[in-house]
Design a protein around this motif. Structure first.
Motif, PDB file in Angstrom:
ATOM      1  N   GLY A   1       0.775  -1.235   0.000  1.00 37.29           N
ATOM      2  CA  GLY A   1       0.000   0.000   0.000  1.00 37.29           C
ATOM      3  C   GLY A   1       0.806   1.284   0.000  1.00 37.29           C
ATOM      4  N   PHE A   2       2.090   1.220  -0.344  1.00 37.10           N
ATOM      5  CA  PHE A   2       2.886   2.442  -0.451  1.00 37.10           C
ATOM      6  C   PHE A   2       2.455   3.203  -1.699  1.00 37.10           C
ATOM      7  CE2 PHE A   2       5.516   0.383   2.631  1.00 37.10           C
ATOM      8  CZ  PHE A   2       6.167   1.409   3.294  1.00 37.10           C
ATOM      9  N   LYS A   3       2.569   4.520  -1.652  1.00 38.42           N
ATOM     10  CA  LYS A   3       2.231   5.387  -2.787  1.00 38.42           C
ATOM     11  C   LYS A   3       3.519   5.979  -3.350  1.00 38.42           C
ATOM     12  CE  LYS A   3      -2.239   5.162  -2.068  1.00 38.42           C
ATOM     13  NZ  LYS A   3      -2.891   4.011  -2.607  1.00 38.42           N
ATOM     14  N   LEU A   4       3.587   6.020  -4.663  1.00 35.43           N
ATOM     15  CA  LEU A   4       4.739   6.627  -5.330  1.00 35.43           C
ATOM     16  C   LEU A   4       4.646   8.138  -5.184  1.00 35.43           C
ATOM     17  CD1 LEU A   4       7.243   6.373  -7.174  1.00 35.43           C
ATOM     18  CD2 LEU A   4       5.662   6.506  -9.130  1.00 35.43           C
ATOM     19  N   LYS A   5       5.629   8.737  -4.529  1.00 31.55           N
ATOM     20  CA  LYS A   5       5.698  10.198  -4.402  1.00 31.55           C
ATOM     21  C   LYS A   5       6.318  10.788  -5.665  1.00 31.55           C
ATOM     22  CE  LYS A   5       4.931  12.255  -1.053  1.00 31.55           C
ATOM     23  NZ  LYS A   5       3.723  12.953  -0.644  1.00 31.55           N
ATOM     24  N   TYR A   6       7.446  10.210  -6.081  1.00 27.44           N
ATOM     25  CA  TYR A   6       8.078  10.632  -7.316  1.00 27.44           C
ATOM     26  C   TYR A   6       9.104   9.605  -7.753  1.00 27.44           C
ATOM     27  CZ  TYR A   6      11.916  12.304  -4.335  1.00 27.44           C
ATOM     28  OH  TYR A   6      12.925  12.392  -3.416  1.00 27.44           O
ATOM     29  N   ARG A   7       9.453   9.699  -9.022  1.00 33.65           N
ATOM     30  CA  ARG A   7      10.493   8.852  -9.616  1.00 33.65           C
ATOM     31  C   ARG A   7      11.432   9.791 -10.340  1.00 33.65           C
ATOM     32  NH1 ARG A   7       9.403   3.520 -13.290  1.00 33.65           N
ATOM     33  NH2 ARG A   7      11.572   3.195 -13.933  1.00 33.65           N
ATOM     34  N   THR A   8      12.734   9.570 -10.195  1.00 36.63           N
ATOM     35  CA  THR A   8      13.689  10.496 -10.790  1.00 36.63           C
ATOM     36  C   THR A   8      15.009   9.803 -11.111  1.00 36.63           C
ATOM     37  OG1 THR A   8      14.704  12.680 -10.523  1.00 36.63           O
ATOM     38  CG2 THR A   8      14.633  11.283  -8.575  1.00 36.63           C
ATOM     39  N   SER A   9      15.795  10.453 -11.926  1.00 37.61           N
ATOM     40  CA  SER A   9      17.151   9.995 -12.212  1.00 37.61           C
ATOM     41  C   SER A   9      18.089  10.616 -11.200  1.00 37.61           C
ATOM     42  CB  SER A   9      17.576  10.422 -13.621  1.00 37.61           C
ATOM     43  OG  SER A   9      16.747   9.811 -14.576  1.00 37.61           O
ATOM     44  N   ALA A  10      19.145   9.891 -10.898  1.00 36.02           N
ATOM     45  CA  ALA A  10      20.165  10.400  -9.983  1.00 36.02           C
ATOM     46  C   ALA A  10      21.508  10.366 -10.717  1.00 36.02           C
ATOM     47  CB  ALA A  10      20.184   9.555  -8.714  1.00 36.02           C
ATOM     48  N   ILE A  11      22.581  10.181  -9.996  1.00 31.48           N
ATOM     49  CA  ILE A  11      23.914  10.167 -10.608  1.00 31.48           C
ATOM     50  C   ILE A  11      24.224   8.821 -11.249  1.00 31.48           C
ATOM     51  CG2 ILE A  11      24.808  11.910  -9.011  1.00 31.48           C
ATOM     52  CD1 ILE A  11      26.136   9.555  -7.473  1.00 31.48           C
ATOM     53  N   GLU A  12      25.155   8.811 -12.179  1.00 31.61           N
ATOM     54  CA  GLU A  12      25.692   7.588 -12.782  1.00 31.61           C
ATOM     55  C   GLU A  12      24.620   6.654 -13.347  1.00 31.61           C
ATOM     56  OE1 GLU A  12      29.020   7.244 -13.034  1.00 31.61           O
ATOM     57  OE2 GLU A  12      29.343   9.073 -11.885  1.00 31.61           O
ATOM     58  N   GLY A  13      23.512   7.180 -13.842  1.00 32.33           N
ATOM     59  CA  GLY A  13      22.460   6.359 -14.424  1.00 32.33           C
ATOM     60  C   GLY A  13      21.554   5.682 -13.413  1.00 32.33           C
ATOM     61  N   ILE A  14      21.720   6.019 -12.168  1.00 31.43           N
ATOM     62  CA  ILE A  14      20.891   5.436 -11.108  1.00 31.43           C
ATOM     63  C   ILE A  14      19.512   6.083 -11.151  1.00 31.43           C
ATOM     64  CG2 ILE A  14      20.615   5.204  -8.608  1.00 31.43           C
ATOM     65  CD1 ILE A  14      23.739   5.241  -8.474  1.00 31.43           C
ATOM     66  N   GLU A  15      18.473   5.259 -11.017  1.00 30.85           N
ATOM     67  CA  GLU A  15      17.108   5.762 -10.917  1.00 30.85           C
ATOM     68  C   GLU A  15      16.601   5.484  -9.510  1.00 30.85           C
ATOM     69  OE1 GLU A  15      14.235   5.258 -14.368  1.00 30.85           O
ATOM     70  OE2 GLU A  15      15.569   3.519 -14.539  1.00 30.85           O
ATOM     71  N   LEU A  16      15.724   6.363  -9.037  1.00 33.91           N
ATOM     72  CA  LEU A  16      15.123   6.094  -7.742  1.00 33.91           C
ATOM     73  C   LEU A  16      13.671   6.494  -7.732  1.00 33.91           C
ATOM     74  CD1 LEU A  16      14.842   8.830  -5.727  1.00 33.91           C
ATOM     75  CD2 LEU A  16      17.304   8.670  -5.957  1.00 33.91           C
ATOM     76  N   ALA A  17      12.937   5.805  -6.863  1.00 28.50           N
ATOM     77  CA  ALA A  17      11.517   6.095  -6.667  1.00 28.50           C
ATOM     78  C   ALA A  17      11.292   6.237  -5.173  1.00 28.50           C
ATOM     79  CB  ALA A  17      10.660   4.966  -7.230  1.00 28.50           C
TER      80      ALA A  17
ATOM     81  N   TYR B   1      20.287   0.542  -9.719  1.00 24.54           N
ATOM     82  CA  TYR B   1      21.599   0.773 -10.313  1.00 24.54           C
ATOM     83  C   TYR B   1      21.571   0.162 -11.717  1.00 24.54           C
ATOM     84  CZ  TYR B   1      26.683   1.225 -10.451  1.00 24.54           C
ATOM     85  OH  TYR B   1      27.964   1.585 -10.775  1.00 24.54           O
ATOM     86  N   PRO B   2      22.237   0.758 -12.708  1.00 20.94           N
ATOM     87  CA  PRO B   2      22.136   0.266 -14.082  1.00 20.94           C
ATOM     88  C   PRO B   2      22.462  -1.227 -14.277  1.00 20.94           C
ATOM     89  CG  PRO B   2      23.214   2.390 -14.057  1.00 20.94           C
ATOM     90  CD  PRO B   2      23.031   1.982 -12.619  1.00 20.94           C
ATOM     91  N   GLN B   3      23.463  -1.749 -13.599  1.00 28.37           N
ATOM     92  CA  GLN B   3      23.788  -3.179 -13.689  1.00 28.37           C
ATOM     93  C   GLN B   3      23.781  -3.759 -12.278  1.00 28.37           C
ATOM     94  OE1 GLN B   3      26.316  -0.984 -15.258  1.00 28.37           O
ATOM     95  NE2 GLN B   3      25.030  -1.028 -17.071  1.00 28.37           N
TER      96      GLN B   3
END
Length: 159
Positions: free
Chosen positions: A38-54, A68-70
């Protein structure tokens, strides 16, 4: 009075901000934590070195799902509780629930395989249910009661 004037300084001001979980697939992780817990997505974004976070939120608790990309999973053999504690490092996410039987039913209805279901742990004074997320990270529910709250304050289940 401003925020900084109201607050303690240095280590006295320490608070847990969020929990970060590195995941194999960010889309799957967002779906799992949304659908199952039941968690809600607040936001999704790119970070450094191709890392994505939500950033996910529920009841003012934040979880950073990080991709992390790999990604590499170094813990190939996942141990069942309590043997998961043999491996050092962060071992599991633990959440309070008010009624563990209801939470167990809800998890099962959502297809979550429960490893430990309402196991009573006398040293904690509460029932614990354990299960794994989509990447096999261990998650546990502790039933909130006076004994576990006392244990967290004193190390004992009795007052």
């Amino acid at each position: 009075m401003t925020y900084n004037q109201q607050q303690s300084k240095g280590i006295k001001s320490l608070q847990l901000v969020n929990v970060a979980v590195s995941v194999m697939n960010l889309d799957e992780a967002i779906a799992w934590y949304s659908d199952k817990l039941g968690f809600k997505l607040k936001y999704r974004t790119s970070a450094i070195e191709g890392i994505e976070l939500a950033l996910m939120e529920k009841n003012k608790l934040y979880i950073d799902l990080i991709h992390y990309p790999q990604p590499i999973n170094l813990e190939i053999e996942r141990k069942q509780p309590p043997f998961h504690l043999q491996i050092t490092g962060l071992r599991n996410l633990v959440f309070f629930v008010d009624d563990i039987a209801t939470a167990n039913t809800e998890l099962k209805e959502k297809g979550v395989d429960l490893m430990w279901e309402s196991n009573f742990l006398p040293h904690l004074g509460t029932k614990v249910t354990a299960f794994r997320d989509m990447d096999a990270n261990l998650v546990a529910f502790w039933e909130k009661n006076d004994q576990i709250l006392n244990y967290l304050q004193t190390g004992h289940t009795e007052s």
